[in-house]
Design an enzyme around this catalytic site. Structure first.
Site, PDB file in Angstrom:
ATOM      1  N   HIS A 113       0.812  -1.218   0.000  1.00  0.00           N
ATOM      2  CA  HIS A 113       0.000   0.000   0.000  1.00  0.00           C
ATOM      3  C   HIS A 113       0.846   1.270   0.000  1.00  0.00           C
ATOM      4  O   HIS A 113       0.376   2.317  -0.432  1.00  0.00           O
ATOM      5  CB  HIS A 113      -0.997   0.012   1.167  1.00  0.00           C
ATOM      6  CG  HIS A 113      -0.388  -0.255   2.507  1.00  0.00           C
ATOM      7  ND1 HIS A 113      -0.336  -1.517   3.034  1.00  0.00           N
ATOM      8  CD2 HIS A 113       0.200   0.562   3.395  1.00  0.00           C
ATOM      9  CE1 HIS A 113       0.258  -1.455   4.214  1.00  0.00           C
ATOM     10  NE2 HIS A 113       0.589  -0.204   4.461  1.00  0.00           N
ATOM     11  N   GLY A 126       1.435   3.456  -3.346  1.00  0.00           N
ATOM     12  CA  GLY A 126       0.517   4.474  -3.831  1.00  0.00           C
ATOM     13  C   GLY A 126      -0.062   5.363  -2.749  1.00  0.00           C
ATOM     14  O   GLY A 126      -0.843   6.262  -3.030  1.00  0.00           O
ATOM     15  N   HIS A 127       0.311   5.124  -1.491  1.00  0.00           N
ATOM     16  CA  HIS A 127      -0.290   5.874  -0.366  1.00  0.00           C
ATOM     17  C   HIS A 127       0.799   6.398   0.544  1.00  0.00           C
ATOM     18  O   HIS A 127       1.022   5.822   1.604  1.00  0.00           O
ATOM     19  CB  HIS A 127      -1.235   4.961   0.407  1.00  0.00           C
ATOM     20  CG  HIS A 127      -2.225   5.679   1.258  1.00  0.00           C
ATOM     21  ND1 HIS A 127      -1.984   6.004   2.565  1.00  0.00           N
ATOM     22  CD2 HIS A 127      -3.472   6.131   0.982  1.00  0.00           C
ATOM     23  CE1 HIS A 127      -3.050   6.600   3.074  1.00  0.00           C
ATOM     24  NE2 HIS A 127      -3.964   6.685   2.124  1.00  0.00           N
ATOM     25  N   PHE A 128       1.489   7.334   0.306  1.00  0.00           N
ATOM     26  CA  PHE A 128       1.538   8.218  -0.843  1.00  0.00           C
ATOM     27  C   PHE A 128       2.967   8.230  -1.341  1.00  0.00           C
ATOM     28  O   PHE A 128       3.885   8.247  -0.513  1.00  0.00           O
ATOM     29  CB  PHE A 128       1.122   9.630  -0.442  1.00  0.00           C
ATOM     30  CG  PHE A 128      -0.289   9.713   0.086  1.00  0.00           C
ATOM     31  CD1 PHE A 128      -1.363   9.725  -0.783  1.00  0.00           C
ATOM     32  CD2 PHE A 128      -0.531   9.770   1.447  1.00  0.00           C
ATOM     33  CE1 PHE A 128      -2.668   9.811  -0.304  1.00  0.00           C
ATOM     34  CE2 PHE A 128      -1.832   9.848   1.929  1.00  0.00           C
ATOM     35  CZ  PHE A 128      -2.900   9.867   1.065  1.00  0.00           C
ATOM     36  N   VAL A 172       2.238   6.796   4.156  1.00  0.00           N
ATOM     37  CA  VAL A 172       1.386   6.829   5.338  1.00  0.00           C
ATOM     38  C   VAL A 172       0.496   5.585   5.298  1.00  0.00           C
ATOM     39  O   VAL A 172      -0.123   5.299   4.276  1.00  0.00           O
ATOM     40  CB  VAL A 172       0.500   8.104   5.350  1.00  0.00           C
ATOM     41  CG1 VAL A 172      -0.452   8.096   6.537  1.00  0.00           C
ATOM     42  CG2 VAL A 172       1.365   9.357   5.375  1.00  0.00           C
TER      43      VAL A 172
END
Length: 142
Positions: free
Chosen positions: A45, A48-50, A55
Protein backbone atom coordinates in the site's frame (compact mmCIF):
# COMPACT_ATOMS: atom_id res chain seq x y z
CA UNK A 1 -0.76 -14.90 27.08
CA UNK A 2 1.50 -14.12 24.12
CA UNK A 3 1.06 -15.40 20.54
CA UNK A 4 3.51 -15.29 17.64
CA UNK A 5 2.52 -15.00 13.97
CA UNK A 6 2.19 -18.77 13.47
CA UNK A 7 -0.11 -19.06 16.49
CA UNK A 8 -2.21 -16.10 15.30
CA UNK A 9 -2.65 -17.83 11.92
CA UNK A 10 -4.14 -20.84 13.72
CA UNK A 11 -6.86 -18.50 15.05
CA UNK A 12 -7.45 -16.02 12.20
CA UNK A 13 -8.09 -16.95 8.55
CA UNK A 14 -6.16 -13.89 7.31
CA UNK A 15 -2.92 -14.40 5.38
CA UNK A 16 -0.35 -12.19 3.63
CA UNK A 17 -0.88 -9.48 2.57
CA UNK A 18 -3.89 -9.05 4.83
CA UNK A 19 -2.72 -10.45 8.16
CA UNK A 20 -2.07 -7.17 9.97
CA UNK A 21 -1.14 -8.36 13.47
CA UNK A 22 2.42 -9.61 13.91
CA UNK A 23 2.23 -10.57 17.58
CA UNK A 24 -0.29 -10.69 20.41
CA UNK A 25 1.62 -9.37 23.41
CA UNK A 26 -1.07 -10.08 26.01
CA UNK A 27 -4.65 -11.30 26.06
CA UNK A 28 -7.57 -12.46 28.16
CA UNK A 29 -9.69 -14.63 25.82
CA UNK A 30 -13.15 -13.22 25.28
CA UNK A 31 -12.30 -9.93 27.01
CA UNK A 32 -9.32 -8.12 25.47
CA UNK A 33 -6.14 -8.43 23.46
CA UNK A 34 -3.04 -6.33 22.88
CA UNK A 35 -0.76 -6.77 19.91
CA UNK A 36 1.72 -5.16 17.60
CA UNK A 37 2.08 -4.55 13.89
CA UNK A 38 5.58 -3.75 12.67
CA UNK A 39 5.03 -1.31 9.82
CA UNK A 40 7.45 -1.91 6.94
CA UNK A 41 8.28 0.20 3.88
CA UNK A 42 7.99 -3.03 1.87
CA UNK A 43 4.19 -3.18 2.26
CA UNK A 44 2.35 -2.81 -1.05
CA UNK A 45 0.00 0.00 0.00
CA UNK A 46 2.95 2.37 0.46
CA UNK A 47 3.57 2.30 -3.31
CA UNK A 48 0.52 4.47 -3.83
CA UNK A 49 -0.29 5.87 -0.37
CA UNK A 50 1.54 8.22 -0.84
CA UNK A 51 4.58 8.30 -3.17
CA UNK A 52 7.30 10.28 -1.41
CA UNK A 53 5.29 10.47 1.85
CA UNK A 54 4.28 6.92 2.85
CA UNK A 55 1.39 6.83 5.34
CA UNK A 56 -0.43 3.67 6.46
CA UNK A 57 -4.07 3.93 5.32
CA UNK A 58 -6.48 4.50 8.20
CA UNK A 59 -8.70 1.67 7.00
CA UNK A 60 -5.78 -0.76 7.46
CA UNK A 61 -5.16 0.55 10.98
CA UNK A 62 -8.83 -0.16 11.76
CA UNK A 63 -8.49 -3.63 10.21
CA UNK A 64 -5.43 -4.34 12.39
CA UNK A 65 -7.47 -3.33 15.44
CA UNK A 66 -10.34 -5.56 14.35
CA UNK A 67 -7.98 -8.51 13.89
CA UNK A 68 -6.66 -7.93 17.41
CA UNK A 69 -10.21 -8.03 18.79
CA UNK A 70 -10.99 -11.08 16.67
CA UNK A 71 -8.08 -12.96 18.25
CA UNK A 72 -9.54 -12.22 21.70
CA UNK A 73 -12.98 -13.53 20.66
CA UNK A 74 -11.81 -16.55 18.67
CA UNK A 75 -9.45 -17.68 21.45
CA UNK A 76 -12.46 -18.82 23.45
CA UNK A 77 -13.16 -22.54 23.16
CA UNK A 78 -16.74 -22.00 21.96
CA UNK A 79 -15.59 -19.93 18.95
CA UNK A 80 -12.50 -21.84 17.82
CA UNK A 81 -12.54 -22.38 14.05
CA UNK A 82 -15.09 -19.61 13.43
CA UNK A 83 -14.67 -16.34 11.54
CA UNK A 84 -15.30 -12.84 12.87
CA UNK A 85 -16.85 -10.32 10.48
CA UNK A 86 -17.19 -6.55 10.77
CA UNK A 87 -20.65 -5.54 11.90
CA UNK A 88 -19.85 -1.83 12.10
CA UNK A 89 -17.39 0.91 12.87
CA UNK A 90 -18.34 3.91 15.03
CA UNK A 91 -16.49 7.02 16.07
CA UNK A 92 -13.26 6.24 14.23
CA UNK A 93 -10.72 8.98 14.84
CA UNK A 94 -7.24 9.32 13.37
CA UNK A 95 -4.84 11.40 15.44
CA UNK A 96 -1.35 10.53 14.22
CA UNK A 97 0.10 9.36 10.91
CA UNK A 98 1.60 5.88 10.91
CA UNK A 99 4.73 5.54 8.79
CA UNK A 100 7.21 2.81 7.80
CA UNK A 101 9.43 1.92 10.74
CA UNK A 102 6.69 2.51 13.30
CA UNK A 103 5.56 -0.21 15.67
CA UNK A 104 1.79 0.01 15.87
CA UNK A 105 0.59 -0.87 19.38
CA UNK A 106 -2.89 -2.38 19.10
CA UNK A 107 -5.49 -2.96 21.80
CA UNK A 108 -9.12 -4.01 21.70
CA UNK A 109 -11.36 -4.52 24.73
CA UNK A 110 -14.70 -6.29 24.26
CA UNK A 111 -17.12 -4.00 26.09
CA UNK A 112 -20.46 -5.65 25.21
CA UNK A 113 -21.67 -9.02 23.94
CA UNK A 114 -25.01 -10.49 23.00
CA UNK A 115 -24.85 -13.93 21.44
CA UNK A 116 -22.53 -13.92 18.42
CA UNK A 117 -22.33 -10.10 18.33
CA UNK A 118 -19.81 -8.06 20.29
CA UNK A 119 -18.60 -4.49 20.55
CA UNK A 120 -14.96 -3.61 21.06
CA UNK A 121 -13.26 -0.41 22.16
CA UNK A 122 -10.07 -0.22 20.11
CA UNK A 123 -6.97 1.95 20.16
CA UNK A 124 -3.80 2.07 18.08
CA UNK A 125 -0.71 3.95 19.25
CA UNK A 126 2.88 4.57 18.18
CA UNK A 127 5.48 5.08 20.92
CA UNK A 128 2.65 5.61 23.41
CA UNK A 129 0.95 8.33 21.32
CA UNK A 130 -2.58 7.58 20.12
CA UNK A 131 -2.76 7.12 16.35
CA UNK A 132 -6.40 5.94 16.06
CA UNK A 133 -9.43 4.99 18.12
CA UNK A 134 -12.73 3.35 17.17
CA UNK A 135 -15.65 1.34 18.43
CA UNK A 136 -15.93 -1.88 16.43
CA UNK A 137 -18.89 -4.23 16.14
CA UNK A 138 -18.06 -7.89 15.56
CA UNK A 139 -20.28 -10.67 14.26
CA UNK A 140 -19.07 -14.24 14.78
CA UNK A 141 -19.98 -16.53 11.89
CA UNK A 142 -19.07 -19.88 10.41
Amino acid sequence: MELNSSQIQKILPHRYPFLLVDRITDMKPGEWAKGIKCVSANEMHFMGHFPGKPVMPGVLIIEALAQTGAVALLSQDEYKGKIVYFGGIKNARFKKQVEPGDVLELSCEIIARKGPVGIGRAQAAVAGKIAATAELTFAIGE
